[in-house]
Motif scaffolding. Structure first.
Motif, mmCIF file in Angstrom:
data_model
loop_
_atom_site.group_PDB
_atom_site.id
_atom_site.type_symbol
_atom_site.label_atom_id
_atom_site.label_comp_id
_atom_site.label_asym_id
_atom_site.label_seq_id
_atom_site.Cartn_x
_atom_site.Cartn_y
_atom_site.Cartn_z
ATOM 1 N N UNK A 193 32.813 19.035 -3.663
ATOM 2 C CA UNK A 193 32.907 17.912 -4.369
ATOM 3 C C UNK A 193 33.709 17.525 -3.122
ATOM 4 N N UNK A 194 35.066 18.625 -2.697
ATOM 5 C CA UNK A 194 35.986 18.240 -2.102
ATOM 6 C C UNK A 194 35.334 16.986 -0.251
ATOM 7 N N UNK A 195 34.021 18.013 -0.153
ATOM 8 C CA UNK A 195 33.334 17.912 1.616
ATOM 9 C C UNK A 195 34.516 17.945 2.231
ATOM 10 N N UNK A 196 34.977 19.032 2.394
ATOM 11 C CA UNK A 196 36.791 18.962 3.239
ATOM 12 C C UNK A 196 36.023 20.221 4.316
ATOM 13 N N UNK A 197 34.870 20.700 4.138
ATOM 14 C CA UNK A 197 34.817 21.818 5.564
ATOM 15 C C UNK A 197 33.282 22.046 4.038
ATOM 16 N N UNK A 228 25.502 26.067 9.358
ATOM 17 C CA UNK A 228 24.334 27.131 9.454
ATOM 18 C C UNK A 228 23.116 26.640 8.961
ATOM 19 N N UNK A 229 23.579 25.691 8.197
ATOM 20 C CA UNK A 229 23.000 25.850 6.802
ATOM 21 C C UNK A 229 22.833 24.235 6.057
ATOM 22 N N UNK A 230 24.388 23.867 6.030
ATOM 23 C CA UNK A 230 24.317 22.628 5.270
ATOM 24 C C UNK A 230 24.383 21.320 6.398
ATOM 25 N N UNK A 231 23.883 20.423 5.623
ATOM 26 C CA UNK A 231 23.475 19.378 6.284
ATOM 27 C C UNK A 231 24.263 17.819 6.240
ATOM 28 N N UNK A 232 23.694 16.422 6.339
ATOM 29 C CA UNK A 232 24.273 15.312 5.992
ATOM 30 C C UNK A 232 24.134 14.544 4.671
ATOM 31 N N UNK A 233 24.601 13.588 4.279
ATOM 32 C CA UNK A 233 24.063 12.996 3.309
ATOM 33 C C UNK A 233 23.590 11.942 3.679
ATOM 34 N N UNK A 234 24.079 11.292 4.359
ATOM 35 C CA UNK A 234 24.210 10.575 5.123
ATOM 36 C C UNK A 234 23.681 9.904 7.052
ATOM 37 N N UNK A 287 29.168 16.017 3.575
ATOM 38 C CA UNK A 287 28.272 17.120 3.705
ATOM 39 C C UNK A 287 27.255 17.082 2.273
ATOM 40 N N UNK A 288 26.117 17.966 3.385
ATOM 41 C CA UNK A 288 25.003 17.924 1.995
ATOM 42 C C UNK A 288 25.456 19.574 2.421
ATOM 43 N N UNK A 289 25.894 19.726 0.498
ATOM 44 C CA UNK A 289 25.982 21.432 1.253
ATOM 45 C C UNK A 289 24.440 22.364 0.354
ATOM 46 N N UNK A 290 24.075 22.911 1.499
ATOM 47 C CA UNK A 290 23.187 24.391 1.477
ATOM 48 C C UNK A 290 23.394 25.727 1.247
ATOM 49 N N UNK A 291 24.781 25.939 1.647
ATOM 50 C CA UNK A 291 25.662 27.361 1.613
ATOM 51 C C UNK A 291 25.360 27.799 -0.079
#
Length: 321
Positions: free
Chosen positions: A300-304, A308-314, A287-291
């Motif tokens: 960092x764990x990327x489990x959730x 509504x705002x976050x996207x994808x780094x791949x 995830x590309x966290x933007x929250x």
């Protein structure tokens, strides 16, 4: 995930401070409400497209009522104006929750910092810390003394609480309470307006990871990494594991928009990455966290992720939807 949802009755409506209204809510049949812990909030549905989140600020041991407090914000988006102007004793309001992204963790010492209406999630934390025998202090700031809610409920704590109206004493002395060497045995909890949280985050930058816990009412300033900038707003696929569908999230749409457009029902509320309602399990992908909700460790764990705002780094995410 099953989320409690019901229509509750407004039992009491009390002016808690200048511009602050406290509402006590009960089930119309007197049924017990779900248990909650300090830091929790509920969604309050005020209309077809008007929904807001308010921190629970009563007694967690009271299973028959919930209390929230609402600051009247003339420049807001209509939620507070609706509560202050239209919600009356005897009215029913639909609520969902509670949820908690600001939980009070065990610690021998706490420093609580509250600004204005940010006292609401902090208030039950003080009682919990006191009951646990922890060493704690509260620094509570506001525009004026009359604008600061629940001061009378803080009086029994004596000099553990410092009430600092800005018109009398100026801004909170963050350097005085957060300066010096980091304290590894102390947790810091802060809630209030964005500039206060930004200042506290800056002061705690050198403290051990996991020391600072904040809750924002509005999105914080994005801290964009080079990796995020390289992948900014690109198109990617999202696989809905339970629905058996693969969708394309375009550059001008969110994951939430895309999922809802495909007819998949998901809970959401603020659409700004602040309430946590749309938090979704990530089964694969980065995830590309933007929250403004998840901690650094959770990111960092990327489990959730908050869809509504976050996207994808791949190029691909697999979600538990």
């Amino acid at each position: 995930m099953n989320v409690y949802e019901a229509e509750l009755v407004v039992e009491r409506r009390v002016v808690a401070a200048d511009g602050v209204l406290a509402l006590t809510l009960r089930h119309p049949l007197g049924e017990e409400l779900p248990a909650w812990e300090p830091g929790a909030h509920i969604d309050v549905v005020l209309g077809p497209v008007l929904e807001r989140q308010y921190s629970l600020c009563g007694d967690p041991a009271d299973r028959r009522s919930w209390r929230v407090a609402v600051l009247r914000e003339p420049a807001g988006r209509g939620g507070s104006a609706h509560v202050h102007g239209q919600v009356r004793v005897g009215d029913k309001v639909r609520v969902r929750g509670p949820r908690n992204h600001f939980a009070l963790l065990p610690s021998p010492r706490y420093l609580f910092v509250a600004g204005g209406i940010g006292i609401t999630p902090i208030l039950p934390m003080l009682a919990a810390a006191d009951a646990a025998g922890a060493d704690w202090t509260l620094l509570y700031g506001g525009r004026t003394r009359d604008s600061m809610a629940f001061k009378e409920e803080l009086e029994p704590y004596g000099d553990r609480v410092r009430v600092v109206p800005q018109d009398e004493y100026g801004l909170l002395d963050l350097a005085g309470v957060l300066g010096g060497a980091p304290r590894p045995d102390t947790l810091v909890y802060c809630c209030g307006p964005g500039p206060l949280l930004d200042a506290v985050e800056e002061r705690c930058a050198g403290w051990p990871g996991g020391t600072l816990h904040v809750e924002r009412f509005q999105p914080g300033a994005a801290k964009v990494t080079a990796h995020q900038e390289a992948a900014a707003d690109g198109e990617f696929e999202v696989v809905l594991e339970r629905s058996g569908r693969t969708l394309t999230v375009t550059a001008d749409a969110s994951v939430l928009d895309t999922v809802r457009a495909a007819g998949v029902e998901v809970l959401f509320s603020c659409t700004e990455g602040t309430c946590g309602t749309c938090e979704t399990d990530v089964l694969d992908g980065t995830p590309d966290h933007r929250d403004s909700v998840l901690t650094a460790e959770e990111r960092a764990a990327g489990e959730t992720m908050l869809i509504c705002v976050s996207r994808c780094l791949g190029k691909r995410l697999v979600l538990d939807l």
